[in-house]
Write an enzyme that holds these catalytic residues in place. Structure first.
Site, mmCIF file in Angstrom:
data_model
loop_
_atom_site.group_PDB
_atom_site.id
_atom_site.type_symbol
_atom_site.label_atom_id
_atom_site.label_comp_id
_atom_site.label_asym_id
_atom_site.label_seq_id
_atom_site.Cartn_x
_atom_site.Cartn_y
_atom_site.Cartn_z
ATOM 1 N N HIS A 98 31.077 41.807 34.622
ATOM 2 C CA HIS A 98 30.223 42.498 33.664
ATOM 3 C C HIS A 98 30.040 43.971 34.018
ATOM 4 O O HIS A 98 29.719 44.774 33.139
ATOM 5 C CB HIS A 98 28.876 41.788 33.564
ATOM 6 N N HIS B 281 36.641 31.260 34.150
ATOM 7 C CA HIS B 281 35.946 30.017 33.838
ATOM 8 C C HIS B 281 36.418 28.845 34.692
ATOM 9 O O HIS B 281 35.996 27.715 34.480
ATOM 10 C CB HIS B 281 36.102 29.702 32.351
#
Length: 752
Positions: A112, A275
């Site tokens: 992020h 993920h």
């Protein structure tokens, strides 16, 4: 990587903060209250030039002369990595680690930090540690990452100024991956922290979190934005606007990741690789339990936000995105589990405990295959977000995902390189990369240029070459314009572009409209002939075309100053080299084509922003101050650097002569300005005779209209400012010519 969208959080209006201070006005602080109306409130259409004054030394706590690159070189990187590895499993009671391992948390933090980068203007990214400041520290998508940074604080505290927050956040992500069995491609230090939020980054037009006014038409995302909604890093994991449509979500993914400079394979690798680790958090409905973001929280929270009233407020009760679950059966180990589950089950839509749309295996398949993050007695089924299902059903992503599933090593290699690109994309050329973990293999997205392999020209060579350039038949205007076109392609945001490499002769830059391809095709062969003749003399001494282009501009500025009665030497330092077309990513460079360049009075029709605003934006990307911008515009006008040889703003009867005539005539009260018949063009008429004396664009007139810019223009229009203007122009010119010379910065640091 996990996209922790706080889709259910009550959306506060950005800037609306809880005022915990006594609202009674103090005689000392009364005029510093946030509620006071600013000039922008009174005159919202006023040109904002504050972005040219940000990151001043006055806001920097480091001592004068502090050089982060030199400090980083003294850092014991092995010791930092060792400390980070220990931290990964050192679970703290105030924020317990999922599965006893903070690795996935730090991967999300690093992702992020870097994922705000967008290719449209090169802004965003991990390069300056902006995640510490508003608005990023309070974006819904960055929920609970405040805790990740607090977990890192003891390490930052230990190594101090040798290790920036910007570098630490990315390094923590790398070490997290390595600690869970993944082999990363490499890591480079060199990201220097800023000390205040950057004001130049346009995050979108919305006035509340998770709104999406950035779209027009069917689903046309406004440039240069990358994310689909205000406060998101990239896409909504539940699907477009929360609608669980994997096919439609794939469209958003492709557009968003392309604007992060990623192709389809890199996109699949990043999502699936990220993920492979960790879980999402949706133990309850955020609007019922979660408090304000860090910037809106009370002073007693000490910069932490999203206080959770559910249960313990962390661990099993953590609420971040509203999604709940893990993708794989071992969320803290690198394996092929993401694809195993994606292709191993048929998936059906369900709801998380927080009410978010997510997917679970049909008919109860996969039950009890996933461990609980905090309770060893509990097991769960795997989960997928809508955007994960996109990787299976999309006609392009699907085959890529299948190939990665069947060839795990290919997947690992793709993820390693994509992660490296994601976390280093805004660092610029390789000379800025620091540390023992930097890969030796250059990547095409780093815009590589060859190393200098010849003896550089000396002062006598430079003098002889200047004479040849001025006698070549090329005009002052042509030499200045070509040098400016090459050097001003630089973007301080992601450190791309610039004259080094002489890519102005390559596709796509040679064909950019702003560079006047037909005119450029006349100039470059002349310069190449001079280069060829010099290099054919024999010996080891050579000059690159990149150096010659800049030298031509410098010689022309000196000649123009001489014609104006000023003897000045424009600094020139050789050492640039010429890149090849093979090492130039055409698609990547194409997005850098200017839609406007106010310094050349160029503005494409149909642009949504006024020309003067785009001038300031360009100046900020060139790392110019407002006075430097002013001097350059005034000088380039009289030197004849306008696009298409336009006379707009050329307020002089002595073109190609470096004078302050632009400012003198702009501020002449014998002129009255009025719109002409042409769009965006104005004309100056004599107040007595009413004849047209000059024509100008909005970029020209802003230096007489805007009070602060007019103040700068007045300085240069004064009778005693002629010499000052020449020297200020030369200084600003030299700064732009050398913006991409990171090799010079290294030499200067070494000399000190």
């Amino acid at each position: 990587m996990e996209n922790e969208l706080v889709s259910k959080v009550k959306a506060p209006v950005p800037g609306n903060q809880t005022n915990t201070l006594n609202e009674a006005k103090c005689p000392v602080g009364a005029h510093t209250l946030a509620g006071a109306r600013s000039n922008a409130n009174w005159w919202p259409n006023q040109l904002n030039i504050n972005i040219l004054h940000q990151h001043s030394p006055l806001s920097d706590p480091m001592p004068e002369g502090f050089n982060y690159a030199e400090e980083f070189k003294t850092l014991d990187l092995d010791a930092v990595v060792k400390d980070l590895r220990h931290l990964m499993t050192d679970s703290q009671p105030w924020w317990p680690a999922d599965y006893g391992h903070y690795g996935p948390f730090f991967i999300r933090m690093a992702w992020h930090s870097a994922g705000t980068y967008r290719i449209g203007d090169g802004r965003g990214g991990a390069g300056s540690g902006e995640q510490r400041f508003a608005p990023l520290n309070s974006w819904p998508d960055n929920g609970n990452l405040d805790k990740a940074r607090r977990l890192l604080w003891p390490i930052k505290q230990k190594y101090g100024r040798k290790l920036s927050w910007a570098d630490l956040m990315v390094l923590a992500g790398n070490v997290a991956l390595e600690s869970m069995g993944f082999k990363t491609f490499g890591f480079a230090g060199g990201r220097e922290d800023v000390w205040e939020p950057s004001e130049d980054i346009y995050w979108g037009p919305e006035g509340k979190w998770l709104d999406d006014k950035r779209y027009s038409g069917e689903r046309d995302l406004e440039n240069p934005l990358g994310a689909v909604q205000m406060g998101l890093i990239y896409v909504n994991p539940e699907g477009p606007n929360g609608k669980p449509d994997p096919a439609a979500a794939a469209v958003d993914i492709r557009e968003t990741f392309a604007r992060m400079a990623m192709n389809d394979e890199e996109t699949v690798a990043l999502i699936a690789g990220g993920h492979t680790f960790g879980k999402t958090h949706g133990a309850g409905v955020p609007t019922e339990y979660v408090g304000p973001e860090p910037e809106g929280a009370g002073i007693e929270e000490q910069g932490l936000g999203w206080k959770n009233k559910l249960g313990h407020g962390h661990g099993y009760h953590t609420i971040t995105s509203g999604l709940e679950g893990a993708w794989t059966t071992n969320p803290i180990k690198w394996d092929n589990g993401f694809f195993d589950n994606l292709f191993g089950y048929d998936w059906e839509l369900t709801k998380s405990p927080a009410g978010a749309n997510q997917w679970t295996p049909k008919n109860g398949a996969g039950k009890d295959t996933v461990p609980d993050a905090h309770d060893k007695t509990k097991r769960h089924a795997p989960f997928m977000a809508t955007t994960d299902i996109s990787l299976k059903v999309d006609p392009i992503y699907g085959p890529i995902s299948k190939r990665f599933h069947e060839h795990p090593q290919e997947f690992a290699d793709a993820f390693a390189k994509a992660w490296y690109k994601l976390t280093h994309r805004d660092m610029g050329p390789l000379p800025r990369y620091l540390g023992k973990l930097v890969p030796k293999e250059p990547q095409v997205w780093q815009d590589p240029v060859p190393a200098v392999d010849h003896e550089l020209v000396n002062d006598s060579d430079v003098a002889a070459l200047k004479a040849k350039l001025l006698a070549s038949g090329l005009t002052v205007s042509q030499l200045v314009t070509t040098a400016w076109a090459a050097a001003s392609s630089f973007r301080g945001s992601d450190k791309r572009g610039g004259a080094n490499g002489a890519r102005i002769r390559l596709t796509p830059q040679k064909d950019w409209e702003v560079n006047q391809p037909k005119e450029l095709a006349k100039v470059l062969p002349v310069l190449e002939k001079i280069q060829h003749d010099f290099n054919a003399q024999g010996g080891k001494k050579k000059i690159s075309l990149a150096d010659l282009i800049i030298l031509g501009g410098c010689a022309a500025v000196e000649e123009a100053a001489k014609k104006g009665g000023h003897s000045v030497k424009v600094p020139f330092t050789p050492g640039r080299t010429d890149a090849s077309q093979e090492h130039t990513d055409v698609k990547s460079f194409s997005v850098m084509e200017p839609k406007a360049d106010g310094f050349r009075n160029y503005h494409q029709k149909g642009q949504p922003r006024p020309a003067e605003e785009m001038l300031v934006d360009k100046a900020q990307l060139l790392r110019l101050t407002a006075p430097e911008m002013t001097a350059l515009v005034g000088g380039l006008r009289v030197l004849g650097a306008n696009y298409g040889h336009s006379k707009h703003g050329v307020f002089t009867s002595h073109p190609e002569t470096l004078t302050n005539d632009f400012f003198v005539n702009l501020l002449d009260m014998n002129n009255r300005w009025q719109p002409s018949g042409a769009d965006g063009v104005y004309e100056a008429r004599d107040r007595q005779g009413d004849h047209v004396k000059w024509t100008a664009t909005r970029v020209d007139l802003i230096f007489g209209s805007h009070s602060q810019l007019r103040a700068f223009a007045e300085v240069y229009a004064c009778n005693d400012a002629k010499e000052k203007f020449v020297h200020d122009f030369v200084a600003a010119w030299t700064k732009v010519m050398n913006l991409d010379r990171y090799d010079l910065a290294k030499k200067k640091a070494a000399a000190n």
